[in-house]
Write an enzyme that holds these catalytic residues in place. Structure first.
Site, PDB file in Angstrom:
ATOM      1  N   THR A 132       0.824  -1.225   0.000  1.00 23.75           N
ATOM      2  CA  THR A 132       0.000   0.000   0.000  1.00 23.75           C
ATOM      3  C   THR A 132       0.855   1.271   0.000  1.00 23.75           C
ATOM      4  OG1 THR A 132      -0.190  -0.306   2.376  1.00 23.75           O
ATOM      5  CG2 THR A 132      -2.150  -0.793   1.075  1.00 23.75           C
ATOM      6  N   CYS A 406      -4.254  -9.092   5.233  1.00 24.42           N
ATOM      7  CA  CYS A 406      -3.724  -8.942   3.869  1.00 24.42           C
ATOM      8  C   CYS A 406      -2.344  -8.309   3.854  1.00 24.42           C
ATOM      9  CB  CYS A 406      -4.694  -8.147   3.000  1.00 24.42           C
ATOM     10  SG  CYS A 406      -6.022  -9.171   2.361  1.00 24.42           S
ATOM     11  N   PHE A 407      -1.786  -7.992   5.010  1.00 22.22           N
ATOM     12  CA  PHE A 407      -0.400  -7.537   5.142  1.00 22.22           C
ATOM     13  C   PHE A 407      -0.101  -6.310   4.277  1.00 22.22           C
ATOM     14  CE2 PHE A 407      -0.708 -12.201   4.380  1.00 22.22           C
ATOM     15  CZ  PHE A 407      -1.051 -12.526   5.670  1.00 22.22           C
ATOM     16  N   CYS A 408      -1.043  -5.382   4.198  1.00 16.64           N
ATOM     17  CA  CYS A 408      -0.857  -4.150   3.426  1.00 16.64           C
ATOM     18  C   CYS A 408      -0.562  -4.437   1.960  1.00 16.64           C
ATOM     19  CB  CYS A 408       0.260  -3.286   3.983  1.00 16.64           C
ATOM     20  SG  CYS A 408      -0.031  -2.745   5.646  1.00 16.64           S
ATOM     21  N   ASN A 409      -0.972  -5.574   1.465  1.00 18.59           N
ATOM     22  CA  ASN A 409      -0.746  -5.867   0.043  1.00 18.59           C
ATOM     23  C   ASN A 409      -2.057  -6.365  -0.552  1.00 18.59           C
ATOM     24  OD1 ASN A 409       0.093  -6.787  -2.475  1.00 18.59           O
ATOM     25  ND2 ASN A 409       2.136  -7.261  -1.719  1.00 18.59           N
TER      26      ASN A 409
END
Ligand SMILES: *Cc1c(COP(=O)(O)O)cnc(C)c1O
Length: 820
Positions: A132, A406-409
């Site tokens: 992100t 979602c681990f910033c992805n």
């Protein structure tokens, strides 16, 4: 566990393993598997930092004395050390210190000149699978009028799938003055895929020209190396991206809040800058619009005072790392990831169904392509997905630390989880936002479980995780086999969803417990002879002969219950004295059993006649605090009124004084605890809109049906360490009812007990709290595991009530219960 370590190959020497055992006390008893979130610092690293800072006089580098000279020199030394770490030097790259990878990306998005005339002719190209922090760049450049292009996973790999055209560079003459920027990660923080670094050279040679119609810009590449450099060597003498960002806590754990932007000398000209502050100017007239920025890139870009003590600390991080050559670290984390991936791949439930759905971009056979990350969701034996929140609850109990979501992805997450943009928007509209607890929507996962390794990870970490997965999620004896689809799939690049995929559970499956419960209740409904009862003006039923069986209050939030023997008053804020007190830590936050399980041994007794709340603890003399605070008393303690945050609400309270604070600190072995009582005085002044809620966390009353408890007790395995008689206590209900069938209460909308009427506010979602045995403070996996399994991850038990009648009333054990 049956040790099937065939997939693990040892990489570290004995000495390295011994060093790790010695150096990382903070993770000794824990299983830390979130190195892509933040990795760990070593003991000697921190000792060296402390020694360094306490034996040297470091001043502000902008001052001119010897102390600042020292700082200035050490900071410059660190620039060289960083460049050296990445196998380059100050002739080729500059180092700009930033607060992290994100700040570096942001800085370039704000200052990169897409055309030399200040216009916006260039393009900004990024991957769908970017972090992100890169997606955010898109917003900035788009606002500046730059055209934005997003490439999905297939697009970009297709684009580079052709053979390298050796003429690529010769035939291409960039049009003067137009710059375009391509951003991609060196390693995907979702799947651990390592992207080819030779793309950089080909982008520079015009490979991306085919994406745009007419102009031939000069192409620049920003390599997001934040995830990659943590466990891989980035050699900038071979591949030369124009910009590189890193965060140091991802490499050696400490310091946080410090990163760097590396800028290739030939790309310096593209960075324009408007703002200046601190030392970044040579001159600035305060009354006239005149200033001159410093010529050296980093001097121009590092506004304000550098985080110089953190920068100085970097040295000790690099030193700690120097014992582990980067090539060896890459192979080590790869070996662990491969071991975990293959173990999960082979592990099946007794019925032969897989336990995990793996979200992989490689087959975990090539260390050049795969980093130390494994991302997956667990599957039940009927093919349903286990929600990651349920998984996280179990992991927490086993002191396993990893990341879910979602681990910033979002791009990679979407691709692997096969969610469309419409799905995501629907989830958003349904109230799901990044980082929340909604792990499943309509049975589809909103995120995944990520395991990531660091240089100090151990083989035993993988084994602890696998043991936990087997203990908590495997149905029946394990079956170890290589799935057919994996064998068949020659290019094993991707899990084939049709063969390893999500099977939507069949609601009518007869061997499925939860659905048979559903069926049972449906049957009930159809054959029910409704016995109507008129409660005031409303028709309610008492089919099943429900009665109030037991009544509990929890005078001190998160401490033991006090059982009411006969009847109790319901006041403005619920059952009187229920969660009227709470214990706070020195930082002023409310202490709960989640952090301190021993709290359940603090046993309060209400002694109305003596006007006292008596607190007991094993092996300690009891202590009293007044139930009713008299005026005089209040005047004294008023100075001690404190504000505390309970589940997001600010609550005002009165401190109960030093004696009880000391007593609590002694019992729980935590210094500086305070006992705070809700300040009823101040409450009364405020206009009462909603019913006032005491220090309880969600609503006023929690109703539990004894039949439902019995249902659960019948299913908890006898050898699980969870005493079935203890189950009721673990749920910490207020109102315990008997009669009827299990889970009938889940359908109710309104109830009436005696003369008091309540509405049902919702079902109570359950967390790891129910794993604490309330008589000992010990944690067990049950009954959460059974509950999660039986309800397919939707862990609900008991209902919340709020009162709809306003006057004070009394409820009595034995009162009849009517419902609607
Ligand atoms: C962690 C990470 C970032 C962001 O790093 P911060 O330290 O949070 O600024 C960006 N990109 C990737 C690939 C990452 O792994």
């Amino acid at each position: 566990m049956a040790d099937d370590s065939s997939d693990y190959s040892y990489v570290y020497e004995k000495e390295a393993i011994a060093y790790i055992d010695e150096e990382f006390d903070q993770i000794k008893d824990d299983c830390y598997l979130d190195h892509a979130g933040a990795t760990m610092y070593s003991k000697s690293q921190m000792r060296n930092v402390a020694d360094d800072l306490s034996s040297n006089l470091y001043g502000n580098p902008h001052s001119l004395g010897t102390a600042s000279r020292l700082t200035h020199d050490v900071v410059d030394q660190m620039r060289f050390r960083i460049l050296d770490h990445f196998r380059t030097n100050s002739d080729e790259y500059s180092v700009i210190f930033t607060s992290g990878a994100t700040a570096s990306l942001k800085l370039v998005s704000e200052t990169f000149n897409f055309s030399e005339d200040g216009g916006a002719n260039g393009h900004f190209v990024y991957l769908q699978d970017n972090h992100t922090s890169v997606l955010g760049m898109r917003e900035v450049v788009a606002q500046r009028g730059v055209k934005v292009i997003c490439l999905n996973h297939e697009n970009i790999f297709d684009l580079f799938s052709d053979a390298v055209n050796t003429d690529e560079k010769k035939i291409r003459r960039p049009v003067d003055g137009i710059n375009s920027l391509f951003v991609y990660p060196a390693q995907c923080n979702f799947s651990g895929l390592k992207y080819p670094l030779w793309w950089i050279e080909r982008v520079r040679n015009g490979k991306l020209d085919s994406l745009i119609d007419n102009d031939r810009p000069e192409w620049f590449t920003f390599l997001d190396a934040a995830s990659y450099v943590a466990t891989n060597k980035l050699n900038l003498s071979i591949h030369k991206p124009d910009f590189v960002c890193v965060s140091f806590y991802k490499i050696f754990g400490y310091p946080t809040g410090l990163g760097a932007l590396l800028v290739r000398k030939s790309a310096e000209k593209t960075l324009g800058k408007i703002y200046y502050g601190g030392g970044t100017v040579e001159i600035s007239l305060s009354s006239d619009m005149f200033h001159s920025k410093r010529p050296v890139l980093h001097e121009r870009f590092e506004d304000g005072t550098l985080s110089f003590l953190s920068i100085i600390s970097l040295r000790h991080g690099f030193d700690a790392l120097s014992k582990f050559p980067a090539k060896v670290v890459s192979r080590h984390v790869f070996s662990l990831a491969r071991y975990l991936h293959h173990s999960l791949l082979k592990l099946h439930h007794a019925n032969g169904e897989p336990i995990a759905r793996l979200y992989a971009d490689t087959d975990y056979e090539d260390c050049q392509k795969q980093g130390g990350i494994v991302t997956f969701n667990l599957l039940r034996s009927n093919g349903e997905i286990v929600g990651f929140v349920e998984f996280l609850n179990m992991a927490n109990l086993h002191k396993i630390h990893l990341r879910t979501g979602c681990f910033c992805n979002p791009g990679a997450c979407q691709r692997h989880l096969e969610l469309s943009n419409e799905d995501l928007k629907e989830h958003f509209n349904a109230g799901h936002v990044c980082g929340d607890q909604r792990d499943l929507i309509d049975g589809k996962p909103t995120g995944a479980i990520r395991v990531s390794f660091g240089y100090m990870s151990r083989k035993s970490d993988v084994e602890s995780l696998l043991d936990m997965v087997k203990k908590c999620f495997l149905n029946g004896p394990e079956v170890i086999k290589i799935p057919e689809w994996w064998k068949e799939c020659k290019i094993k690049v991707k899990n084939n969803p049709n063969k390893n995929g999500i099977k939507v559970a069949n609601e009518n499956e007869p061997n499925n417990e939860a659905s048979s419960i559903k069926k049972q209740t449906v049957d009930c409904e159809t054959i029910k002879v409704v016995k109507e009862v008129r409660v005031e003006d409303e028709i309610m039923e008492n089919e099943g002969g429900f009665r109030l069986k037991r009544l509990f209050i929890y005078p001190v939030k998160s401490c033991a219950s006090y059982e009411i023997s006969n009847s109790w008053i319901i006041g403005d804020r619920g059952l009187i004295y229920d969660r009227e007190w709470m214990i706070t830590t020195p930082s002023g936050v409310c202490l709960t059993q989640k952090q301190e399980t021993k709290m359940c041994l603090v046993k309060p007794i209400i002694r109305q006649a003596e006007n006292s709340l008596e607190l007991n603890f094993p092996g300690m003399p009891s202590i009293q605090v007044p139930l009713k605070i008299n005026k005089l008393n209040t005047e004294i303690t008023r100075t001690e009124i404190s504000q505390s945050k309970i589940c997001g609400h600010r609550v005002e309270g009165i401190d109960c004084g030093a004696d009880v604070s000391e007593w609590l600190s002694l019992c729980l072995g935590r210094p500086g605890l305070r006992l705070i009582r809700q300040n009823s005085e101040s409450k009364r002044i405020k206009p009462v809109k909603k019913p006032e809620i005491a220090f309880s966390s969600q609503a006023q009353y929690l109703l539990i049906n004894q039949a439902s408890i019995q249902w659960l007790a019948d299913r908890v395995p006898p050898d699980s360490g969870c005493d079935r008689d203890s189950i009721l206590d673990r749920f910490r209900g207020n109102i315990i009812i008997e009669g009827g069938k299990s889970f009938e209460e889940m359908k109710w909308e309104k109830i009436c007990i005696g003369k008091t009427r309540f509405q049902v506010d919702g079902k109570c979602t359950r967390c790891q709290m129910i794993c604490i045995d309330q008589s000992t403070g010990n944690k067990t996996v049950e009954p959460l595991r059974t509950l999660a399994e039986e309800f397919h991850g939707k862990i609900r038990f008991g209902i919340y009530l709020s009162r709809t009648t306003s006057d004070s009333s009394v409820i009595r054990i034995g009162d009849t219960l009517f419902y609607k």
